[in-house]
Design an enzyme around this catalytic site. Structure first.
Site, mmCIF file in Angstrom:
data_model
loop_
_atom_site.group_PDB
_atom_site.id
_atom_site.type_symbol
_atom_site.label_atom_id
_atom_site.label_comp_id
_atom_site.label_asym_id
_atom_site.label_seq_id
_atom_site.Cartn_x
_atom_site.Cartn_y
_atom_site.Cartn_z
ATOM 1 N N PRO A 11 0.800 -1.224 0.000
ATOM 2 C CA PRO A 11 0.000 0.000 0.000
ATOM 3 C C PRO A 11 0.837 1.281 0.000
ATOM 4 O O PRO A 11 1.862 1.373 0.665
ATOM 5 C CB PRO A 11 -0.813 -0.099 1.301
ATOM 6 C CG PRO A 11 -0.043 -1.039 2.155
ATOM 7 C CD PRO A 11 0.587 -2.017 1.207
ATOM 8 N N ASN A 12 0.338 2.229 -0.782
ATOM 9 C CA ASN A 12 0.888 3.592 -0.875
ATOM 10 C C ASN A 12 2.197 3.703 -1.656
ATOM 11 O O ASN A 12 2.692 4.811 -1.875
ATOM 12 C CB ASN A 12 1.050 4.227 0.522
ATOM 13 C CG ASN A 12 -0.280 4.357 1.230
ATOM 14 O OD1 ASN A 12 -1.204 4.950 0.680
ATOM 15 N ND2 ASN A 12 -0.410 3.787 2.421
ATOM 16 N N ARG A 19 5.257 11.097 -2.279
ATOM 17 C CA ARG A 19 4.912 10.756 -0.901
ATOM 18 C C ARG A 19 6.126 10.954 0.016
ATOM 19 O O ARG A 19 7.134 10.252 -0.116
ATOM 20 C CB ARG A 19 4.491 9.279 -0.857
ATOM 21 C CG ARG A 19 4.247 8.742 0.510
ATOM 22 C CD ARG A 19 4.179 7.212 0.489
ATOM 23 N NE ARG A 19 3.925 6.702 1.812
ATOM 24 C CZ ARG A 19 4.172 5.463 2.197
ATOM 25 N NH1 ARG A 19 4.657 4.573 1.347
ATOM 26 N NH2 ARG A 19 3.925 5.088 3.429
ATOM 27 N N TYR A 24 11.177 8.797 1.625
ATOM 28 C CA TYR A 24 11.134 7.721 0.625
ATOM 29 C C TYR A 24 11.850 8.056 -0.684
ATOM 30 O O TYR A 24 11.938 7.212 -1.571
ATOM 31 C CB TYR A 24 9.675 7.343 0.341
ATOM 32 C CG TYR A 24 8.958 6.814 1.566
ATOM 33 C CD1 TYR A 24 9.382 5.644 2.194
ATOM 34 C CD2 TYR A 24 7.869 7.495 2.118
ATOM 35 C CE1 TYR A 24 8.744 5.160 3.327
ATOM 36 C CE2 TYR A 24 7.217 7.017 3.249
ATOM 37 C CZ TYR A 24 7.665 5.848 3.846
ATOM 38 O OH TYR A 24 7.037 5.369 4.971
ATOM 39 N N ASN A 73 8.189 -5.440 -0.971
ATOM 40 C CA ASN A 73 8.046 -4.322 -0.033
ATOM 41 C C ASN A 73 6.574 -4.273 0.330
ATOM 42 O O ASN A 73 5.743 -3.789 -0.450
ATOM 43 C CB ASN A 73 8.488 -2.995 -0.656
ATOM 44 C CG ASN A 73 8.419 -1.851 0.351
ATOM 45 O OD1 ASN A 73 7.821 -1.994 1.432
ATOM 46 N ND2 ASN A 73 9.019 -0.722 0.021
ATOM 47 N N ALA A 76 3.036 -0.840 4.825
ATOM 48 C CA ALA A 76 2.545 -0.886 6.202
ATOM 49 C C ALA A 76 2.033 -2.268 6.604
ATOM 50 O O ALA A 76 1.977 -2.585 7.800
ATOM 51 C CB ALA A 76 1.449 0.157 6.387
ATOM 52 N N GLU A 97 12.985 -9.256 1.376
ATOM 53 C CA GLU A 97 12.192 -8.101 1.815
ATOM 54 C C GLU A 97 13.010 -6.835 1.593
ATOM 55 O O GLU A 97 14.214 -6.825 1.850
ATOM 56 C CB GLU A 97 11.895 -8.269 3.316
ATOM 57 C CG GLU A 97 11.229 -7.087 3.960
ATOM 58 C CD GLU A 97 11.189 -7.194 5.489
ATOM 59 O OE1 GLU A 97 12.015 -7.945 6.057
ATOM 60 O OE2 GLU A 97 10.361 -6.516 6.090
ATOM 61 N N HIS A 99 12.833 -2.410 2.154
ATOM 62 C CA HIS A 99 12.185 -1.167 2.570
ATOM 63 C C HIS A 99 13.085 -0.011 2.172
ATOM 64 O O HIS A 99 14.309 -0.085 2.357
ATOM 65 C CB HIS A 99 11.973 -1.130 4.093
ATOM 66 C CG HIS A 99 11.054 -2.196 4.568
ATOM 67 N ND1 HIS A 99 9.690 -2.134 4.406
ATOM 68 C CD2 HIS A 99 11.308 -3.376 5.173
ATOM 69 C CE1 HIS A 99 9.139 -3.226 4.902
ATOM 70 N NE2 HIS A 99 10.099 -3.997 5.370
ATOM 71 N N ARG A 106 12.539 4.179 13.073
ATOM 72 C CA ARG A 106 11.391 5.094 13.012
ATOM 73 C C ARG A 106 10.449 4.837 14.203
ATOM 74 O O ARG A 106 10.876 4.413 15.245
ATOM 75 C CB ARG A 106 10.708 4.939 11.645
ATOM 76 C CG ARG A 106 11.656 5.318 10.483
ATOM 77 C CD ARG A 106 10.990 5.159 9.131
ATOM 78 N NE ARG A 106 9.844 6.055 8.994
ATOM 79 C CZ ARG A 106 8.925 5.929 8.027
ATOM 80 N NH1 ARG A 106 9.056 4.975 7.124
ATOM 81 N NH2 ARG A 106 7.912 6.767 7.972
HETATM 82 C C1 DQA Z 1 8.157 1.127 3.894
HETATM 83 C C2 DQA Z 1 8.212 1.306 5.422
HETATM 84 C C3 DQA Z 1 6.854 1.076 6.044
HETATM 85 O O1 DQA Z 1 6.922 1.277 7.440
HETATM 86 C C4 DQA Z 1 5.840 2.042 5.477
HETATM 87 O O2 DQA Z 1 4.561 1.768 5.998
HETATM 88 C C5 DQA Z 1 5.829 2.048 3.994
HETATM 89 C C6 DQA Z 1 7.100 2.019 3.285
HETATM 90 C C7 DQA Z 1 9.509 1.499 3.243
HETATM 91 O O3 DQA Z 1 9.713 1.107 2.095
HETATM 92 O O4 DQA Z 1 10.333 2.181 3.853
HETATM 93 O O5 DQA Z 1 4.778 2.173 3.371
HETATM 94 O O6 DQA Z 1 7.878 -0.211 3.599
#
Ligand code: DQA
Length: 144
Positions: A11-12, A19, A24, A73, A76, A97, A99, A106
């Protein structure tokens, strides 16, 4: 025929580029996917993003049959999803994985991670470059 590496985003991540760029970065998800496709040699890259938890679960199940490895990735859902954890435990191919940020540095709620215990490796905190390292790792782990 070489099976593809699935690059799955949660998501997102469709909002990357605009964003919270201080966290990011300014690359879009398309920029990142294009770079992976250019660097994967003979191994195809199948890149997808969804805002839906169930769709991610379905794609991980599909990857277990159709992919040589997965780069994930989960956004959340990393911090909330037991369904994703279970799907990853059932997955028969290597999963890396990634990020962009370093969730461990964080907010406290990002310190919970349901993905990490169910995957082969985790890369965090290196921005978009982390995806390139994840690609190298996925190619190595899958032997392609
Ligand atoms: C994320 C880190 C997560 O905590 C966050 O919710 C994201 C992006 C990252 O790529 O740093 O959506 O996965």
């Amino acid at each position: 025929m070489v099976k593809p590496i699935y690059v799955l985003g949660g998501p997102n991540l469709n909002l990357l580029g605009t964003r919270e760029p201080d966290i990011y970065g300014r690359d879009t998800l398309e920029d990142i996917h294009d770079r992976l496709k250019a660097k994967s040699g003979d191994t195809p890259v199948e890149a997808r993003q969804t805002n839906s938890e169930g769709e991610l679960v379905t794609w991980i199940q599909e990857a277990s049959r159709e992919a040589s490895a997965v780069i994930l990735n989960a956004g959340a859902y990393t911090h909330t999803s037991i369904a994703l954890h279970d799907a990853l435990r059932a997955c028969q191919v290597p999963v890396v994985e990634v990020h962009l940020s370093n969730p461990a540095a964080r907010e406290d709620f990002r310190h919970v991670n349901y993905v990490a215990p169910a995957v082969n490796a985790s890369i965090a905190g290196l921005g978009a470059y982390g995806y390139e390292l994840a690609l190298m790792a996925a190619l190595k782990l899958s032997g392609t």
